[in-house]
Enzyme design. Structure first.
Site, PDB file in Angstrom:
ATOM      1  N   CYS A 200       0.819  -1.213   0.000  1.00 46.26           N
ATOM      2  CA  CYS A 200       0.000   0.000   0.000  1.00 46.26           C
ATOM      3  C   CYS A 200       0.854   1.265   0.000  1.00 46.26           C
ATOM      4  O   CYS A 200       0.334   2.370  -0.135  1.00 46.26           O
ATOM      5  CB  CYS A 200      -0.943   0.009   1.196  1.00 46.26           C
ATOM      6  SG  CYS A 200      -2.082  -1.383   1.187  1.00 46.26           S
TER       7      CYS A 200
ATOM      8  N   CYS B 204     -13.263   0.788   8.800  1.00 44.38           N
ATOM      9  CA  CYS B 204     -12.494   0.319   7.650  1.00 44.38           C
ATOM     10  C   CYS B 204     -12.595   1.336   6.519  1.00 44.38           C
ATOM     11  O   CYS B 204     -13.654   1.913   6.286  1.00 44.38           O
ATOM     12  CB  CYS B 204     -13.043  -1.008   7.147  1.00 44.38           C
ATOM     13  SG  CYS B 204     -13.155  -2.260   8.435  1.00 44.38           S
TER      14      CYS B 204
ATOM     15  N   VAL C  80     -12.707   0.845  -0.281  1.00 44.20           N
ATOM     16  CA  VAL C  80     -11.942   0.119  -1.291  1.00 44.20           C
ATOM     17  C   VAL C  80     -12.347   0.740  -2.627  1.00 44.20           C
ATOM     18  O   VAL C  80     -13.493   0.643  -3.034  1.00 44.20           O
ATOM     19  CB  VAL C  80     -12.267  -1.383  -1.254  1.00 44.20           C
ATOM     20  CG1 VAL C  80     -11.584  -2.099  -2.405  1.00 44.20           C
ATOM     21  CG2 VAL C  80     -11.839  -1.980   0.073  1.00 44.20           C
TER      22      VAL C  80
ATOM     23  N   LYS D 176      -9.983   6.578   4.703  1.00 43.65           N
ATOM     24  CA  LYS D 176     -11.313   6.230   5.198  1.00 43.65           C
ATOM     25  C   LYS D 176     -12.398   6.679   4.233  1.00 43.65           C
ATOM     26  O   LYS D 176     -13.255   5.882   3.854  1.00 43.65           O
ATOM     27  CB  LYS D 176     -11.542   6.880   6.580  1.00 43.65           C
ATOM     28  CG  LYS D 176     -12.955   6.698   7.125  1.00 43.65           C
ATOM     29  CD  LYS D 176     -13.168   5.290   7.607  1.00 43.65           C
ATOM     30  CE  LYS D 176     -14.632   4.919   7.738  1.00 43.65           C
ATOM     31  NZ  LYS D 176     -15.306   4.669   6.468  1.00 43.65           N
TER      32      LYS D 176
ATOM     33  N   HIS E 187      -9.217   4.288  -1.003  1.00 40.25           N
ATOM     34  CA  HIS E 187      -7.895   3.658  -0.975  1.00 40.25           C
ATOM     35  C   HIS E 187      -7.669   2.733  -2.166  1.00 40.25           C
ATOM     36  O   HIS E 187      -7.706   1.520  -2.041  1.00 40.25           O
ATOM     37  CB  HIS E 187      -7.746   2.893   0.344  1.00 40.25           C
ATOM     38  CG  HIS E 187      -6.383   2.331   0.571  1.00 40.25           C
ATOM     39  ND1 HIS E 187      -5.236   2.813  -0.039  1.00 40.25           N
ATOM     40  CD2 HIS E 187      -5.966   1.299   1.368  1.00 40.25           C
ATOM     41  CE1 HIS E 187      -4.194   2.108   0.363  1.00 40.25           C
ATOM     42  NE2 HIS E 187      -4.605   1.185   1.206  1.00 40.25           N
TER      43      HIS E 187
END
Lengths: 483, 399
Positions: free
Chosen positions: B88, B212, B215, B340, B344
C-alpha cells in the site's frame, strides 16, 4: 513382557445433542426418535481422521521417548487420501523420526485392532522397539438416517512395546467374514447399511461369541477371569443376549459410550479399551473385541504401571462444548452447500515440491534455535531473527508443537472466508522464545483474551476441492482452564 | 555523508481522479484522467517528461505487470519507464523514485503515477496476497483482521479498556467522514455519527464497518523537477518542495522476535525519526501543520499518531478525543477525508496524500476545509500488516 506401554483417547470438543438432530430431521424419519437420546461427538470443521489420529497419538506419546518409536500404524475407514500415505503425514506431526515403518490400515471397522495385533507381533518379533497405533474415524450418515444419530467422531492411540508395560498382551483370536453390514464403495461419502435385524442377530450375536470363545479356548482362560469384556455394539438387546450367552455378569460389560460419544467406527474398541484401562486395577484382565468384516479378540492383563498414564479420554470427554446448530454440522462436513463468498474462490493449492521443502515446519511445527545466540524462532530462518545476532545458517531444529504460548493480540474476523466465522486468529508469544500468527480453534471469540495460554493442535488448514487436497498445519487452542 | 533529499526537488504539478467505485472507468481511463490534470497543472508538454514511474499493486486484477501500461496508455514517447510495487506504500515509492531521479541529476522533469482498479474483483475488501509458501502456514488473515489486533494489543500494553478504544476510533472515523463530506473527489461523502460507527456490523473485532477505509478505484500523479526549473516555470506561485521522504521495511523482528508488543509500528517510529532528521524538524508535534496518515483502519490512525510523534506515547486517546486532529484542531489529520473516506486505491494512495498536502499548501481548496497558514504537511503511507510492513513517510512544505 510385551504389551501396551501407553494409551489415549481423544474426543473432539463439540457435542451435538441428538434431540437437535431429531428436531431438524425427525420429520423425515420419525422412527429415529428411538435413537434421539444423549449426544454425539462431532469433529470440528478443521478436524478429520488424520488430525484426530494425531491428537490421540500425541496424547499417548506424552511420556514416551519418541525416538524409540520405530513403527506407526494408522487405522481408519475415512482416510483423507487414497494415495499418499496418511500415516506419513502424521509422522512429523507426532514428533517422530523419519526412520519408521508406517502403514495405513483400512476398509474395516476392525482394522484398529488388526493394526494393534500387527504392532504386537512386530514388537514380539523384535522388529520394532515401540509401535504407535492410532485409530480415528469421521463417518457420515445421511441427514435423517439412523447412522447420523448413532455415529460419533473420535480417536484413540496405543503405544506397544516391551518396557514399562501397563497392560500385558496375553493372546488373540481372529475371525474374518465378508459380512456387508456397513459398506462404502470408493466413491461413497455416506455409510450404507443392511437391515439392523440381520446385523444384530447374525452379526453381533454370532461373531462376538465366536471370537470370545475362540480366545478363551486358545488361552485356556475362563470368561470369569476377565474384569471387562470390551466390544462395540449399538444394539442394547444384542448386548444383553451376548452377555447372557457368554456368561458375563453385568459389571463385565464395558459401556459403549453411545450416549456421550456415539459409535466411532474404527477407533471404537480402542476408545472403550482406553476407558477400561483408566478404570482398571493392576491384575485386571481385559478382553477387547472389534467388529467389522469379522472380529479380533485380544486379551490384556493390567500391570502395576497402570497408574502412570494420564486419563486423557476422560479429560477430553469432559472438555466439551455444545454444537447447538445442526446446520453448522452439515456445513462443516460439506453436506450442505453454503455461501462462503467470492473470497473463498481464490485458487490456492499445495505445491508438493514446496510442501516437501517446508514439511518439518508445516507438519511438525519445527522452528529453529540459533546455535550462536540461543534465540528460538519460527520459522527457522537462514539468518537469525535476533537483531543483535544475525548469524547465518546457525539454526538447529526446535520443536514448537509441545510448547505453550501466550496470546499477545487477537481478532475475530468476519471478512475472512471461513467455514466457521468469525475466523479467530492472533499473535502467539511462546514460552522459551519465538512468536507466530496462528489461527485459533476450539474456542469462541468472547472466550479469548490477551495473556491467555494456548497449546498447539494439528488441524486441517484447508481443503482444495478442485484437486481433492487436504492441507494441514497447526493452530492455537486457548486453554480452557484460563477462561 | 549523505545529505538527503531536503529542498532538492519541487513539485511542478499534481493530479488526482475522483476516487470511488468507478464502474465505467478502466485503470487506463483513470491514469489519463489524473495525468491530464497533472500536466495542465505543471504547465508543460508531455514530451518534456524525461522519465516515468508507475506504481500499482494488484497487477492481476488491474493493469498487469511491468511499466508498459503507463507508457502505452499515456503514449509516452520512448522514455525510461519503471514499475514500482511496495504494497500500500507503492505510490509514495513511485514518488520517491521520481524525486531521486531528479535529485541525482539524471533527469530534470519526472512523472510518478499511481493507479489501482480494485472494483473488478466481485467482492468487498482486498484480494488475497498469500504466496505459495505463506498459504501453507499463514493464518486466515485479512487486512482488517491483521490491523484489528493493534487494538487488543494496545489495550493489553496500555491498560486502556476496549470500550475507550472504541470511543476513540469512532471519533477518528467520524472526523474523516466529516472531512469527506466537504470533498467532491472523495469516495465516501456522508456524515456518520460516532454512535452509528460504534453500532455498525463487526468486520474484525473490534473494528466495525466504519472503522475500515473505502476500497476504491483511482489514480494520482505528480510531476517533479528541480526547484530552479519550478521557479522559472512558475515565478508567481509558491514553491512546494520535498523536505524528506523515507521508506522503511520490517526486518522480521516484529513478527518473529519477542520484543515487539503488537501495539505500535516499529517501522513508523524509525521512518518518522529519519524523516524529521532529513527535514530538519525538531518538534513534529508543533512543526507539522497537518497530516495525511494511512488510516486503512481507524485503529491504524490511532496508534500511528504516537509512532509519528504527533501524540506522546500512550497519549493518542487524549489527543483524539480532545479534537486535536479534527479539521479545526491544532494538527488537522485527513483533511481530504483520508483513506477512510477519500478512498484507498492501493497503488494511488501515497500520491493522493501528497496531492492533499500540495493543494492545502497552495491554498487551493475551498474555505471550509482549507487549513490556515500551513507550512509543513506530512504523509504516512503504510503497506503490509502491523507485524511486517513497509512504512513510507514524506514531508512537503512551502518556504
Amino acid at each position: 513382557m510385551i504389551g501396551i506401554c501407553s494409551y489415549s483417547g481423544y474426543i473432539p470438543r463439540y457435542r451435538l445433542n441428538r434431540g437437535v438432530i431429531y428436531g431438524a430431521m425427525g420429520w423425515m424419519n420419525p422412527a429415529t426418535i428411538a435413537l434421539a437420546r444423549g449426544e454425539k461427538a462431532v469433529a470440528n470443521f478443521d478436524e478429520d481422521s488424520i488430525t484426530l489420529g494425531v491428537a490421540a497419538g500425541n496424547l499417548a506419546l506424552q511420556n514416551v521417548d519418541r525416538s524409540s518409536v520405530e513403527s506407526v500404524y494408522f487405522a481408519s475407514t475415512t482416510l483423507p487420501y487414497k494415495e499418499r500415505l496418511n500415516a506419513a503425514i502424521m509422522v512429523p506431526a507426532l514428533g517422530l523420526k523419519d526412520q519408521v515403518r508406517a502403514a495405513d490400515f483400512t476398509a474395516s471397522l476392525k482394522c484398529g485392532t488388526t493394526a494393534l495385533l500387527t504392532a504386537l507381533d512386530g514388537v514380539k518379533e523384535g522388529n520394532s522397539a515401540k509401535t504407535l497405533v492410532t485409530a480415528a474415524d469421521c463417518r457420515l450418515g445421511k441427514p435423517g438416517s439412523p447412522q447420523e444419530m448413532l455415529f460419533g467422531d473420535a480417536s484413540a492411540a496405543v503405544v506397544v512395546g516391551s518396557e514399562n508395560v501397563v497392560a500385558e498382551y496375553k493372546g488373540s483370536y481372529s475371525v474374518t467374514y465378508d459380512f456387508g453390514d456397513h459398506f462404502r464403495g470408493v466413491n461413497s461419502k455416506y455409510d450404507n447399511q443392511w437391515e439392523d435385524r440381520w446385523i444384530r442377530d447374525l452379526g453381533f450375536d454370532q461373531f462376538i461369541p465366536e471370537a470370545v470363545n475362540g480366545l478363551l479356548e486358545k488361552t485356556g482362560m475362563q470368561i470369569g477371569d476377565f474384569s471387562k469384556v470390551i466390544y462395540p455394539c449399538i444394539y442394547a438387546a444384542a448386548r444383553r443376549g451376548i452377555a447372557k450367552k457368554l456368561g458375563m455378569i453385568p459389571e463385565m460389560d464395558q459401556d459403549n459410550m453411545q450416549l456421550e460419544v456415539g459409535e466411532t467406527g474404527t477407533p471404537h474398541s480402542l476408545i472403550m479399551l482406553a476407558k477400561a484401562l483408566e478404570d482398571a486395577k493392576p491384575g485386571d484382565k481385559l478382553m477387547v473385541v472389534s467388529f467389522g468384516s469379522g472380529c479380533d479378540a485380544i486379551c490384556f492383563e493390567v500391570t502395576d504401571n497402570i497408574t502412570k498414564i494420564p486419563a486423557t479420554l476422560s479429560a477430553t470427554l469432559a472438555s466439551k462444548a455444545d454444537l447447538d446448530n445442526y446446520n453448522k454440522m452439515l456445513v462443516w462436513r460439506d453436506i450442505m452447500p453454503a455461501d462462503f463468498g467470492k473470497r473463498k474462490e481464490v485458487d490456492h493449492w499445495t505445491r508438493y515440491s514446496a510442501m516437501w521443502r517446508n514439511r518439518m515446519l508445516v507438519l511438525g511445527l519445527v522452528g529453529g534455535k540459533c546455535s550462536k545466540c540461543g534465540t528460538a524462532q519460527i520459522p527457522a530462518a537462514d539468518i537469525c531473527v535476533n537483531p543483535d545476532c544475525g548469524a547465518v545458517n546457525t539454526m538447529e531444529p526446535y520443536p514448537y508443537a509441545d510448547k505453550k504460548g501466550k496470546i499477545s493480540s487477537f481478532t475475530g474476523d468476519n471478512l475472512a472466508a471461513s467455514v466457521d466465522p468469525p475466523a479467530i486468529y492472533g499473535q502467539v508469544d511462546f514460552e522459551g522464545g519465538g512468536k507466530f500468527m496462528f489461527d485459533f480453534t476450539d474456542c469462541k471469540l468472547d472466550e479469548v483474551a490477551t495473556e491467555m495460554t494456548v497449546t498447539m493442535s494439528f488441524r486441517r488448514k484447508y481443503y482444495d476441492e478442485k484437486r481433492d487436497i487436504s492441507g494441514y498445519f497447526w493452530k492455537a487452542v486457548p486453554a480452557k482452564e484460563d477462561n | 555523508m549523505a545529505s538527503g533529499i531536503r529542498d532538492k526537488v519541487a513539485i511542478l504539478g499534481m493530479g488526482c481522479t475522483r476516487f470511488g467505485e468507478r464502474w465505467e472507468s478502466s485503470a487506463q481511463n483513470l491514469m489519463v484522467e489524473a495525468f491530464q490534470e497533472c500536466l495542465a497543472d505543471a504547465g508543460i508538454e508531455k514530451k518534456e517528461i524525461q522519465a516515468a514511474y508507475l506504481g500499482t499493486h494488484f497487477d492481476e486484477v488491474n493493469v498487469s505487470k511491468a511499466a508498459t501500461p503507463l507508457s502505452l496508455t499515456l503514449r509516452l514517447p520512448f522514455i525510461p519507464v519503471t514499475r514500482v510495487e511496495n504494497f500500500c506504500a507503492t505510490a509514495t515509492e513511485a514518488f520517491r523514485a521520481a524525486c531521486y531521479s531528479v535529485a541525482s541529476g539524471a533527469y530534470d522533469i519526472v512523472l510518478a503515477l499511481g493507479v489501482e482498479k480494485l472494483k473488478d474483483t466481485g467482492y468487498g475488501g482486498l484480494p488475497d496476497i498469500n504466496s505459495v509458501d505463506s498459504y501453507m502456514v499463514g493464518s486466515n488473515t485479512t487486512a482488517p483482521g491483521g490491523f484489528a489486533q493493534l487494538a487488543t494489543a494496545y489495550s493489553r500494553v496500555w491498560g486502556l479498556p476496549m470500550d475507550k478504544i472504541k470511543d476513540a476510533i469512532a471519533h477518528v472515523s467520524a472526523k474523516s467522514h466529516a472531512n469527506g463530506v466537504l470533498n467532491p473527489k472523495a469516495h465516501l461523502r456522508k456524515a456518520i455519527s460516532e454512535e452509528q460507527i460504534k453500532a455498525a456490523p463487526m468486520i474484525a473485532y473490534p473494528l466495525g464497518l466504519f472503522d475500515c477505509c473505502g476500497v476504491s478505484d483511482g489514480a494520482a500523479c505528480a510531476i517533479v523537477t528541480t526547484p530552479e526549473i519550478a521557479k522559472s516555470l512558475k515565478p508567481n506561485q509558491d514553491l512546494i518542495k520535498v523536505k524528506a521522504i523515507q521508506v522503511i521495511g520490517s526486518s522480521g523482528e516484529e513478527a518473529g522476535y519477542n520484543t515487539w508488543d503488537g501495539a505500535h509500528f516499529a517501522t513508523a517510529r524509525v521512518c518518522s525519526a529519519k524523516v524529521y532528521e532529513e527535514a530538519g524538524i525538531k518538534d513534529p508535534r508543533t512543526e507539522i501543520s497537518m497530516s495525511e496518515v494511512h488510516d486503512c483502519f481507524s485503529i491504524t490512525e490511532f496508534v500511528t499518531m504516537e509512532d509519528l510523534g504527533l501524540s506522546p506515547k500512550g497519549g493518542a486517546y487524549d489527543d483524539i478525543m480532545g479534537g486535536r486532529f479534527d479539521l479545526n484542531g491544532e494538527s488537522p489529520c485527513q483533511v481530504d477525508g483520508g483513506l477512510k473516506c477519500f478512498g484507498h486505491p492501493i497503488g494511488a494512495s501515497g500520491l493522493r496524500m501528497i496531492y492533499a498536502m500540495y493543494e492545502q499548501l497552495l491554498e487551493r481548496v475551498p474555505e471550509e476545509r482549507q487549513v490556515k497558514n500551513a507550512r509543513m504537511g506530512l504523509t504516512h503511507n503504510l503497506g503490509g500488516l502491523p507485524s511486517w510492513n513497509v512504512c513510507a513517510v514524506s514531508v512537503v512544505g512551502r518556504d
